[in-house]
Design a protein around this motif. Structure first.
Motif, PDB file in Angstrom:
ATOM      1  N   THR A 123       0.844  -1.191   0.000  1.00 10.72           N
ATOM      2  CA  THR A 123       0.000   0.000   0.000  1.00 10.72           C
ATOM      3  C   THR A 123       0.875   1.235   0.000  1.00 10.72           C
ATOM      4  OG1 THR A 123      -1.611   1.269   1.284  1.00 10.72           O
ATOM      5  CG2 THR A 123      -0.144  -0.136   2.530  1.00 10.72           C
ATOM      6  N   THR A 183       1.952   1.992   6.660  1.00 11.93           N
ATOM      7  CA  THR A 183       1.349   1.479   7.888  1.00 11.93           C
ATOM      8  C   THR A 183       2.403   0.822   8.764  1.00 11.93           C
ATOM      9  OG1 THR A 183       0.786  -0.583   6.754  1.00 11.93           O
ATOM     10  CG2 THR A 183      -0.908   1.110   6.851  1.00 11.93           C
ATOM     11  N   TRP A 200      -6.266   4.525   9.591  1.00 12.31           N
ATOM     12  CA  TRP A 200      -6.172   4.534   8.137  1.00 12.31           C
ATOM     13  C   TRP A 200      -7.300   3.701   7.515  1.00 12.31           C
ATOM     14  CZ3 TRP A 200      -5.227   0.539   4.607  1.00 12.31           C
ATOM     15  CH2 TRP A 200      -5.040   0.953   3.279  1.00 12.31           C
ATOM     16  N   ILE A 201      -7.568   2.513   8.073  1.00 15.81           N
ATOM     17  CA  ILE A 201      -8.657   1.668   7.586  1.00 15.81           C
ATOM     18  C   ILE A 201      -9.986   2.411   7.707  1.00 15.81           C
ATOM     19  CG2 ILE A 201      -9.986  -0.435   8.086  1.00 15.81           C
ATOM     20  CD1 ILE A 201      -7.283  -1.718   8.905  1.00 15.81           C
ATOM     21  N   ASP A 225     -10.438   5.646   7.719  1.00 17.74           N
ATOM     22  CA  ASP A 225     -10.463   6.717   6.708  1.00 17.74           C
ATOM     23  C   ASP A 225     -10.834   6.159   5.329  1.00 17.74           C
ATOM     24  OD1 ASP A 225      -9.704   8.528   8.650  1.00 17.74           O
ATOM     25  OD2 ASP A 225      -7.579   8.486   8.108  1.00 17.74           O
ATOM     26  N   GLN A 226     -10.311   4.952   5.009  1.00 16.20           N
ATOM     27  CA  GLN A 226     -10.616   4.350   3.710  1.00 16.20           C
ATOM     28  C   GLN A 226     -12.099   3.995   3.578  1.00 16.20           C
ATOM     29  OE1 GLN A 226      -8.029   4.201   1.336  1.00 16.20           O
ATOM     30  NE2 GLN A 226      -7.223   5.408   3.045  1.00 16.20           N
ATOM     31  N   ARG A 245     -11.015  -6.240   4.977  1.00 19.67           N
ATOM     32  CA  ARG A 245      -9.854  -5.909   4.149  1.00 19.67           C
ATOM     33  C   ARG A 245      -9.584  -7.094   3.222  1.00 19.67           C
ATOM     34  NH1 ARG A 245      -4.658  -3.227   6.626  1.00 19.67           N
ATOM     35  NH2 ARG A 245      -4.733  -4.960   8.082  1.00 19.67           N
ATOM     36  N   ARG A 253      -7.796  -3.789  -0.446  1.00 20.34           N
ATOM     37  CA  ARG A 253      -8.808  -2.748  -0.453  1.00 20.34           C
ATOM     38  C   ARG A 253      -9.748  -2.958   0.724  1.00 20.34           C
ATOM     39  NH1 ARG A 253     -13.480  -4.800  -3.188  1.00 20.34           N
ATOM     40  NH2 ARG A 253     -13.071  -6.868  -4.077  1.00 20.34           N
ATOM     41  N   ILE A 254     -10.432  -1.882   1.103  1.00 23.23           N
ATOM     42  CA  ILE A 254     -11.306  -1.893   2.261  1.00 23.23           C
ATOM     43  C   ILE A 254     -12.766  -1.896   1.796  1.00 23.23           C
ATOM     44  CG2 ILE A 254     -11.954  -0.665   4.358  1.00 23.23           C
ATOM     45  CD1 ILE A 254      -9.077  -1.803   4.302  1.00 23.23           C
TER      46      ILE A 254
END
Length: 235
Positions: free
Chosen positions: A78, A82, A154-155, A157-158, A206, A214-215
């Motif tokens: 990614t 992370t 971060w997850i 936010d995605q 995920r 991708r989430i």
């Protein structure tokens, strides 16, 4: 690198890279255990390579005759950098603690458990007495509820655009504060998110692929309280 059952490597001496991973999760380990470590040295490790990341089992010397076993996940593939994420800790292990891994558990994320855990495991000895002890809970089990990390934010936010499309809201505040995780074909997450004087629970998956990961949002529970427990759900 010699590989053990299920793709896990054999137990090897720690490297500078292993120590770096340990150092990056030290704050998470101390927060989970309530300890402050003066000695914190990686001595042995195993790893498992999966598309989109690496899993590590690390034996860490934490002073005297005391050792801790860490389960750490490092996401790769990614553009977002992370950091490693702690998935579980076993405290008060010996240098020679034996290692076990059930044939049905070898691709499962290992959550912490205690010697009093009543769950009946089918444990098969695979390694020598100098190897790590895995942190095996029942296959596919959810982790305990833990404080958020940079990776979890971060997850979150995605998933924000998907959540806004689901709820019809636009969030100025969208901060993950707690989470639970489950490793399956990819990873599932339950997230408690502060959305400004209100809390939502998210069910997020995920998906790992050859292009990275991708989430995918699987569900939202709106209008929860700060202390409402994270319980698996779908909608």
């Amino acid at each position: 690198m010699a590989m053990g059952m299920g793709g896990w490597s054999e137990t090897m001496d720690a490297t500078e890279e292993t120590q770096k991973i340990c150092d990056q999760v030290k704050d998470q380990v101390e927060k989970q255990t309530g300890e402050n470590y003066g000695v914190y040295t990686a001595v042995k490790y195993r790893n498992l390579h999966l598309i989109g990341g690496e899993h590590y089992l690390i034996k860490v010397h934490v002073g005297g005759e005391d050792y801790a076993h860490l389960m750490v996940v490092q996401v790769t593939g990614t553009q977002f950098p992370t950091p490693p994420s702690l998935r579980g800790v076993e405290q008060h292990k010996t240098k020679e603690a034996p290692s076990y891994l059930s044939p049905t558990d070898h691709t499962t994320c290992f959550n912490k458990y205690t010697s009093s855990d009543s769950y009946s495991r089918r444990l098969t000895p695979l390694l020598t007495s100098t190897d790590l002890v895995t942190m095996a809970n029942k296959p596919g089990g959810w982790s305990d509820t833990m404080d958020t990390t940079e990776e979890i934010q971060w997850i979150c936010d995605q998933a924000k655009d998907q959540v806004e499309a689901f709820t019809g809201e636009n969030y100025v505040v969208f901060t993950a504060i707690k989470y639970r995780s489950q490793v399956v074909a990819g990873e599932n997450f339950l997230l408690k998110v502060d959305v400004g004087e209100d809390y939502h629970h998210l069910n997020v998956h995920r998906v790992y692929s050859c292009d990275g990961h991708r989430i995918v949002l699987r569900g939202v529970e709106q209008h929860r309280t700060k202390d409402y427990p994270l319980v698996p759900f779908t909608n």
